[in-house]
Design a protein around this motif. Structure first.
Motif, PDB file in Angstrom:
ATOM      1  N   PRO A 140       0.819  -1.231   0.000  1.00 60.85           N
ATOM      2  CA  PRO A 140       0.000   0.000   0.000  1.00 60.85           C
ATOM      3  C   PRO A 140       0.846   1.273   0.000  1.00 60.85           C
ATOM      4  N   SER A 141       1.956   1.268   0.738  1.00 62.28           N
ATOM      5  CA  SER A 141       2.841   2.438   0.736  1.00 62.28           C
ATOM      6  C   SER A 141       3.468   2.626  -0.632  1.00 62.28           C
ATOM      7  N   MET A 142       3.886   1.518  -1.253  1.00 60.74           N
ATOM      8  CA  MET A 142       4.463   1.604  -2.592  1.00 60.74           C
ATOM      9  C   MET A 142       3.446   2.124  -3.594  1.00 60.74           C
ATOM     10  N   ILE A 143       2.223   1.602  -3.534  1.00 58.49           N
ATOM     11  CA  ILE A 143       1.187   2.031  -4.478  1.00 58.49           C
ATOM     12  C   ILE A 143       0.853   3.509  -4.286  1.00 58.49           C
ATOM     13  N   SER A 144       0.887   3.980  -3.059  1.00 59.60           N
ATOM     14  CA  SER A 144       0.613   5.400  -2.828  1.00 59.60           C
ATOM     15  C   SER A 144       1.618   6.279  -3.566  1.00 59.60           C
ATOM     16  N   GLN A 145       2.883   5.845  -3.612  1.00 61.27           N
ATOM     17  CA  GLN A 145       3.895   6.616  -4.331  1.00 61.27           C
ATOM     18  C   GLN A 145       3.742   6.464  -5.848  1.00 61.27           C
ATOM     19  N   ILE A 146       3.350   5.289  -6.305  1.00 59.63           N
ATOM     20  CA  ILE A 146       3.103   5.099  -7.738  1.00 59.63           C
ATOM     21  C   ILE A 146       1.918   5.950  -8.183  1.00 59.63           C
ATOM     22  N   ASP A 147       0.909   6.067  -7.338  1.00 59.26           N
ATOM     23  CA  ASP A 147      -0.236   6.931  -7.675  1.00 59.26           C
ATOM     24  C   ASP A 147       0.199   8.387  -7.816  1.00 59.26           C
ATOM     25  N   ILE A 148       1.116   8.824  -6.973  1.00 59.31           N
ATOM     26  CA  ILE A 148       1.649  10.189  -7.114  1.00 59.31           C
ATOM     27  C   ILE A 148       2.381  10.326  -8.438  1.00 59.31           C
ATOM     28  N   PHE A 149       3.155   9.314  -8.793  1.00 54.66           N
ATOM     29  CA  PHE A 149       3.858   9.286 -10.085  1.00 54.66           C
ATOM     30  C   PHE A 149       2.854   9.431 -11.230  1.00 54.66           C
ATOM     31  N   THR A 456       4.248  -0.235 -11.569  1.00 53.46           N
ATOM     32  CA  THR A 456       4.394   1.063 -12.240  1.00 53.46           C
ATOM     33  C   THR A 456       4.052   0.957 -13.721  1.00 53.46           C
ATOM     34  N   VAL A 457       4.583  -0.046 -14.376  1.00 57.40           N
ATOM     35  CA  VAL A 457       4.341  -0.197 -15.817  1.00 57.40           C
ATOM     36  C   VAL A 457       2.880  -0.546 -16.080  1.00 57.40           C
ATOM     37  N   ALA A 458       2.331  -1.504 -15.335  1.00 60.32           N
ATOM     38  CA  ALA A 458       0.944  -1.916 -15.564  1.00 60.32           C
ATOM     39  C   ALA A 458      -0.030  -0.773 -15.311  1.00 60.32           C
ATOM     40  N   LYS A 459       0.155  -0.041 -14.226  1.00 60.39           N
ATOM     41  CA  LYS A 459      -0.743   1.067 -13.920  1.00 60.39           C
ATOM     42  C   LYS A 459      -0.632   2.178 -14.966  1.00 60.39           C
ATOM     43  N   THR A 460       0.593   2.436 -15.423  1.00 61.11           N
ATOM     44  CA  THR A 460       0.759   3.463 -16.457  1.00 61.11           C
ATOM     45  C   THR A 460       0.054   3.039 -17.741  1.00 61.11           C
TER      46      THR A 460
END
Length: 525
Positions: A140-149, A456-460
């Motif tokens: 969840p912490s990692m995803i929060s930073q990916i969402d900011i990205f 990161t790649v999948a969400k992008t």
């Protein structure tokens, strides 16, 4: 004076001849081929470490001299799968003593510890925080930073701006590793305040790599540190503040390195095993500096985006896989759905094969305590010799990877009907794919890296479409046609080998997919 000069000249010539003879005639490695300068001095690799092309000259030297090359007076670099196994899976081989030059404040860490038992103790403690199980809790912490990205990509797309991916991916990776190592929100993706941290970490790499390739240059380090003493002190003050803030909180207040090492009985166990609490923070610094979830993960993410933007068919197939596997961006997380994205994993692996985040040579030597002879690929290695395999060279060896400079993720996928020899070729290729190296010194952060890259790649791909920027801006990061020294391939992402790769670009233009971007906008409110 007229008499002294000829004698001095004779003595100088004699000393030079003795030096040259010791390196070319009487050296136990005299029978191994390599560039003349490399056989004479570590300055050969040292100079190329300054240029950032050790990985490229290693590859070119193998083409010229064969699978075994003498890269320094006491170093042999190999380019075979057998050598990988003989070196990195050998219990009688240890990390070369030059890794001591990479120590932070002269203290060993999980990365630089030379003693095998010491390394095992440190890896066991640090490994708890970066294990696959830990990553599920940290996700969840990692995803929060990916969402900011992703939100930053959205804002750039709304302004019609190209995104320079190296900076964006470094800030993402550093924010993730800041949370994991220190439990601290560095906010480099959105604020300038702590962007000096990734710059400071990056500045250490060329210095350390020079010392490792040309050990005598380590003598200049005190002078270098004196020149930049103010920046070093500022850097240390920031880290000390983070440590103090974290120590003021309960042990389990954050899911980070300290919570794993210090939680409950673990700190007592760590102390009993010889790792003091003060050393835990040394490991945190190294985790954020050298850990593969930092700089190297950013490199891998950039590499994926670079090759996707240059290969439309690959892009289309990956987009189809991601967009048919998931029904919303929030579904993209660790689990069976993400694991089922075989083409995503193939794209990631092929990107790291083409442009490995750590492209150079991981040097090893025979354990001084071992009485067994060291044999590498049939060669009996004299004592005191450093041996290694160039990762870039190995993963571009046409014997294992046909058409090695062609980006083809399909090479990793099993076909419906394969002949036995094709299956064996793929199995061999898998064994030669070593971006995280092998053995007890393999990267402990493999699970962190794959999870962060995949998410990161999948969400992008779920939220955006993208292509390379137009004009010269779109060529940032590419090789130049006609360039020498291995940099003449226009469709290859260019790395600068400073132990961990440095790079620029790519510059990409993003635009949101339909109305899916509205989910991202909600994150900002």
């Amino acid at each position: 004076m007229d008499i002294i000069f000829p004698y001095a000249t004779s003595i100088a010539i004699t000393l030079v001849l003795l030096f040259v003879s010791s390196r070319l005639v009487f050296n136990p490695l005299k029978g191994y081929p390599g560039p003349l300068l490399a056989r004479l001095t570590n300055g050969y690799a040292g100079w190329h470490s300054i240029k950032g092309d050790v990985h490229l000259i290693t590859y070119l030297d193998h083409l010229k001299y064969g699978p075994v090359v003498r890269q320094a007076p006491n170093r042999l670099v190999f380019n075979t799968l057998t050598a990988v196994q003989d070196i990195y899976l050998n219990p009688h081989v240890v990390k070369a003593r030059i890794y001591a030059n990479a120590r932070f404040r002269s203290a060993p860490s999980v990365f630089t510890a030379l003693d095998r038992a010491d390394h095992r103790r440190r890896r066991r403690v640090v490994g708890q925080a970066i294990s696959e199980r830990s990553m599920r809790e940290f996700e969840p912490s990692m995803i929060s930073q990916i969402d900011i990205f992703l939100l930053q990509l959205l804002r750039c797309s709304q302004r019609g701006e190209a995104v320079e991916m190296t900076s964006r991916c470094k800030w993402l990776a550093m924010d993730v590793i800041g949370l994991l190592a220190f439990g601290a929100a560095w906010k480099t993706q959105t604020e300038d305040t702590l962007r000096l941290l990734p710059r400071a970490f990056a500045a250490l790499n060329p210095r350390v790599y020079l010392f490792m390739n040309w050990p005598k240059t380590h003598k200049i380090d005190p002078g270098v540190q004196w020149l930049v003493r103010e920046r070093i002190e500022k850097f240390r003050r920031i880290l000390a503040g983070m440590i103090a803030d974290r120590m003021a909180l309960p042990r389990d207040a954050r899911h980070d390195l300290f919570s794993f090492v210090a939680n409950d009985e673990r700190i007592d166990q760590a102390q009993q095993e010889g790792i003091r609490k003060s050393e835990i923070w040394g490991e945190a610094v190294l985790t954020s500096h050298l850990h593969k979830g930092g700089t190297t993960t950013a490199t891998a993410i950039c590499t994926v985006f670079y090759y996707l933007s240059r290969n439309p068919a690959v892009y289309a197939q990956l987009a189809l896989e991601v967009r048919t596997t998931f029904s919303s961006g929030s579904e993209i997380r660790h689990g069976q759905q993400l694991t089922s994205c075989k083409y995503l994993r193939a794209v990631i692996d092929e990107s790291m094969r083409m442009s490995p985040p750590t492209p150079g040579v991981m040097w090893r030597e025979k354990d001084p305590l071992s009485t067994e002879p060291l044999v590498v690929d049939g060669h009996v290695i004299p004592p005191g010799t450093f041996v290694g395999v160039g990762l870039y060279s190995l993963m571009h060896n046409a014997e294992y990877f046909p058409e090695p400079f062609v980006f083809r993720p399909e090479r990793w996928l099993e076909a419906d009907a394969e002949a036995p020899q094709e299956k064996e070729a793929r199995a061999t290729m898998r064994r030669a794919f070593v971006p995280f190296i092998l053995g007890d010194r393999a990267c402990a952060g493999k699970a962190v890296a794959y999870l962060e890259i995949s998410l990161t790649v999948a969400k992008t791909m779920w939220y955006f479409d993208f292509l390379k920027a137009s004009g010269d801006a779109g060529e940032l990061g590419s090789g130049r046609k006609g360039a020498t020294g291995g940099r003449g391939r226009p469709d290859e992402y260019q790395l600068y080998d400073r132990f961990m790769a440095e790079h620029e670009g790519p510059n990409l233009m993003f635009w949101p997919r339909e109305n899916y971007w509205e989910e991202l906008d909600l994150l900002a409110t």
